[in-house]
Design an enzyme around this catalytic site. Structure first.
Site, PDB file in Angstrom:
ATOM      1  CB  SER A 140      81.517  78.293 -41.641  1.00  0.00           C
ATOM      2  OG  SER A 140      80.262  77.795 -42.000  1.00  0.00           O
ATOM      3  CE1 TYR A 153      84.209  77.023 -46.075  1.00  0.00           C
ATOM      4  CE2 TYR A 153      82.316  76.261 -45.010  1.00  0.00           C
ATOM      5  CZ  TYR A 153      82.890  77.329 -45.380  1.00  0.00           C
ATOM      6  OH  TYR A 153      82.344  78.573 -45.333  1.00  0.00           O
ATOM      7  CE  LYS A 157      85.458  79.056 -43.318  1.00  0.00           C
ATOM      8  NZ  LYS A 157      85.937  80.327 -43.341  1.00  0.00           N
TER       9      LYS A 157
HETATM   10  P1  NAP Z   1      83.084  84.121 -52.053  1.00  0.00           P
HETATM   11  O1  NAP Z   1      82.319  85.254 -52.573  1.00  0.00           O
HETATM   12  O2  NAP Z   1      83.601  82.898 -52.708  1.00  0.00           O
HETATM   13  O3  NAP Z   1      84.529  85.114 -51.711  1.00  0.00           O
HETATM   14  C1  NAP Z   1      85.599  84.534 -51.278  1.00  0.00           C
HETATM   15  C2  NAP Z   1      86.802  85.786 -51.281  1.00  0.00           C
HETATM   16  O4  NAP Z   1      88.062  85.193 -50.809  1.00  0.00           O
HETATM   17  C3  NAP Z   1      87.132  86.096 -52.656  1.00  0.00           C
HETATM   18  O5  NAP Z   1      87.328  87.326 -52.564  1.00  0.00           O
HETATM   19  C4  NAP Z   1      88.269  85.504 -52.778  1.00  0.00           C
HETATM   20  O6  NAP Z   1      88.919  86.335 -53.701  1.00  0.00           O
HETATM   21  C5  NAP Z   1      89.056  85.258 -51.734  1.00  0.00           C
HETATM   22  N1  NAP Z   1      89.973  84.310 -51.861  1.00  0.00           N
HETATM   23  C6  NAP Z   1      89.929  82.908 -51.787  1.00  0.00           C
HETATM   24  N2  NAP Z   1      91.090  82.265 -51.951  1.00  0.00           N
HETATM   25  C7  NAP Z   1      91.958  83.302 -51.406  1.00  0.00           C
HETATM   26  C8  NAP Z   1      93.416  83.083 -51.146  1.00  0.00           C
HETATM   27  N3  NAP Z   1      93.964  81.880 -51.272  1.00  0.00           N
HETATM   28  N4  NAP Z   1      94.041  84.318 -50.970  1.00  0.00           N
HETATM   29  C9  NAP Z   1      93.301  85.351 -50.795  1.00  0.00           C
HETATM   30  N5  NAP Z   1      91.928  85.542 -51.169  1.00  0.00           N
HETATM   31  C10 NAP Z   1      91.434  84.385 -51.551  1.00  0.00           C
HETATM   32  O7  NAP Z   1      82.970  83.618 -50.426  1.00  0.00           O
HETATM   33  P2  NAP Z   1      81.996  84.463 -49.453  1.00  0.00           P
HETATM   34  O8  NAP Z   1      80.907  83.615 -49.302  1.00  0.00           O
HETATM   35  O9  NAP Z   1      82.183  85.858 -49.309  1.00  0.00           O
HETATM   36  O10 NAP Z   1      82.762  83.822 -48.098  1.00  0.00           O
HETATM   37  C11 NAP Z   1      83.608  84.641 -47.395  1.00  0.00           C
HETATM   38  C12 NAP Z   1      83.975  84.051 -46.241  1.00  0.00           C
HETATM   39  O11 NAP Z   1      82.860  83.664 -45.289  1.00  0.00           O
HETATM   40  C13 NAP Z   1      84.649  82.607 -46.471  1.00  0.00           C
HETATM   41  O12 NAP Z   1      85.734  82.453 -45.519  1.00  0.00           O
HETATM   42  C14 NAP Z   1      83.589  81.785 -46.133  1.00  0.00           C
HETATM   43  O13 NAP Z   1      84.036  80.675 -45.732  1.00  0.00           O
HETATM   44  C15 NAP Z   1      82.768  82.468 -44.875  1.00  0.00           C
HETATM   45  N6  NAP Z   1      81.253  81.901 -44.938  1.00  0.00           N
HETATM   46  C16 NAP Z   1      80.614  81.990 -46.016  1.00  0.00           C
HETATM   47  C17 NAP Z   1      79.352  81.635 -45.901  1.00  0.00           C
HETATM   48  C18 NAP Z   1      78.116  81.772 -46.955  1.00  0.00           C
HETATM   49  O14 NAP Z   1      77.088  81.069 -46.838  1.00  0.00           O
HETATM   50  N7  NAP Z   1      78.549  82.387 -48.163  1.00  0.00           N
HETATM   51  C19 NAP Z   1      78.767  81.119 -44.768  1.00  0.00           C
HETATM   52  C20 NAP Z   1      79.797  80.876 -43.823  1.00  0.00           C
HETATM   53  C21 NAP Z   1      80.966  81.366 -43.886  1.00  0.00           C
HETATM   54  P3  NAP Z   1      89.880  85.746 -55.229  1.00  0.00           P
HETATM   55  O15 NAP Z   1      89.119  84.620 -55.814  1.00  0.00           O
HETATM   56  O16 NAP Z   1      90.143  87.166 -56.060  1.00  0.00           O
HETATM   57  O17 NAP Z   1      91.157  85.497 -54.492  1.00  0.00           O
END
Ligand code: NAP
Length: 245
Positions: A140, A153, A157
């Site tokens: 991130s 977090y 990251k």
């Molecule tokens: P999201 O919509 O909250 O999805 C998170 C995913 O991770 C879900 O599929 C969830 O599935 C899974 N997950 C969470 N804990 C888990 C565990 N212990 N074991 C297996 N699966 C798990 O988040 P997102 O925004 O798509 O983010 C995806 C990635 O991108 C993350 O690493 C996040 O930190 C990174 N990111 C996001 C942003 C943003 O602005 N959205 C920015 C920078 C980085 P279940 O709940 O079904 O397990």
């Protein structure tokens, strides 16, 4: 672009991971989709299959060693190899440093950092033998810049960036590349809770003037997973609309 490759995507039930899984399947990869939510994963697998692709769902928690090992074992059972691992599963448990509970620190570090380590270790065994592989860690922009209210977090990251570089150095001789993507603010469930005011404030710090989409991130994952990215390893690539340069 990814015909015949086997791609393992963690956190594939929603958001960025789901978009990555769909995109990889569209590009010809066989997808092993993982997360904790069975229903959402099954729906994703059906969506891929009805579009003519191949996919299996493996339910598991990335922070549990047996689940991470099982994920790779099931991929081998289903498709015989593992070419691509996308460490995408991630959570937030925000709070200011002075009020942060140990449980919130541990949960975020376990999922975001230990989870990537466990899945990388399991997949690297197979990739090293194959002398072929791609590991893509979803970090991130907050791991590069820091963010008030997100010490856990941000640390997880930033830790992923160190994991990426060390793993890249270890596996390069096995023809396994390891890179990290640092998304900025992407519209998903994770950022849905933002107030209009917070959203406006954020947008004003983004030179391209908008939040990112899951497709913006999936496009870079697909490129890094492809043969065209064969000479790129140990790199951190931002998808952030210019908010961090
Ligand atoms: P999201 O919509 O909250 O999805 C998170 C995913 O991770 C879900 O599929 C969830 O599935 C899974 N997950 C969470 N804990 C888990 C565990 N212990 N074991 C297996 N699966 C798990 O988040 P997102 O925004 O798509 O983010 C995806 C990635 O991108 C993350 O690493 C996040 O930190 C990174 N990111 C996001 C942003 C943003 O602005 N959205 C920015 C920078 C980085 P279940 O709940 O079904 O397990």
């Amino acid at each position: 672009m990814l015909e015949g490759k086997v791609a393992l995507v963690t956190g594939a039930s929603r958001g960025i991971g789901k978009a990555v899984a769909l995109d990889m399947a569209r590009l010809g990869a066989k997808v092993v989709a993982s997360a904790r939510n069975t229903e959402l994963l099954d729906a994703l697998v059906s969506e891929i299959q009805s579009a003519g692709g191949e996919a299996v769902a493996v339910v598991g928690d990335v922070a549990v060693t047996a689940d991470a090992d099982q994920l790779v074992a099931r991929a081998l059972e289903a498709f015989g190899r593992v070419d691509i691992l996308v460490n995408n599963a991630g959570i937030t448990r925000d709070g200011l440093l002075l009020r942060m509970k140990d449980e919130d620190w541990d949960a975020v570090l376990d999922t975001n950092l230990k989870g990537a380590f466990l899945c990388s270790r399991a997949a690297a065994k197979v990739m090293s033998k194959q002398k072929q592989g791609r590991i893509i860690n979803i970090s991130s922009v907050v791991g590069e810049m820091g963010n008030a209210g997100q010490v856990n977090y941000s640390a997880s990251k930033a830790g992923l960036l160190g994991l990426t570089k060390a793993t890249a150095r270890e596996l390069a001789r096995r023809n396994v590349t390891v890179n990290a993507i640092t998304p900025g603010f992407i519209v998903t469930d994770m950022t849905e809770g933002l107030s209009d005011k917070a959203r406006e404030g954020l947008t004003s710090q983004i030179p391209l003037g908008r939040l990112g989409t899951v497709e913006d991130v999936a496009a870079l994952v697909a490129f890094l997973a492809s043969d065209q990215a064969a000479y790129i390893t140990g790199q951190i690539l931002g998808v952030n609309g210019g908010m961090y340069m």
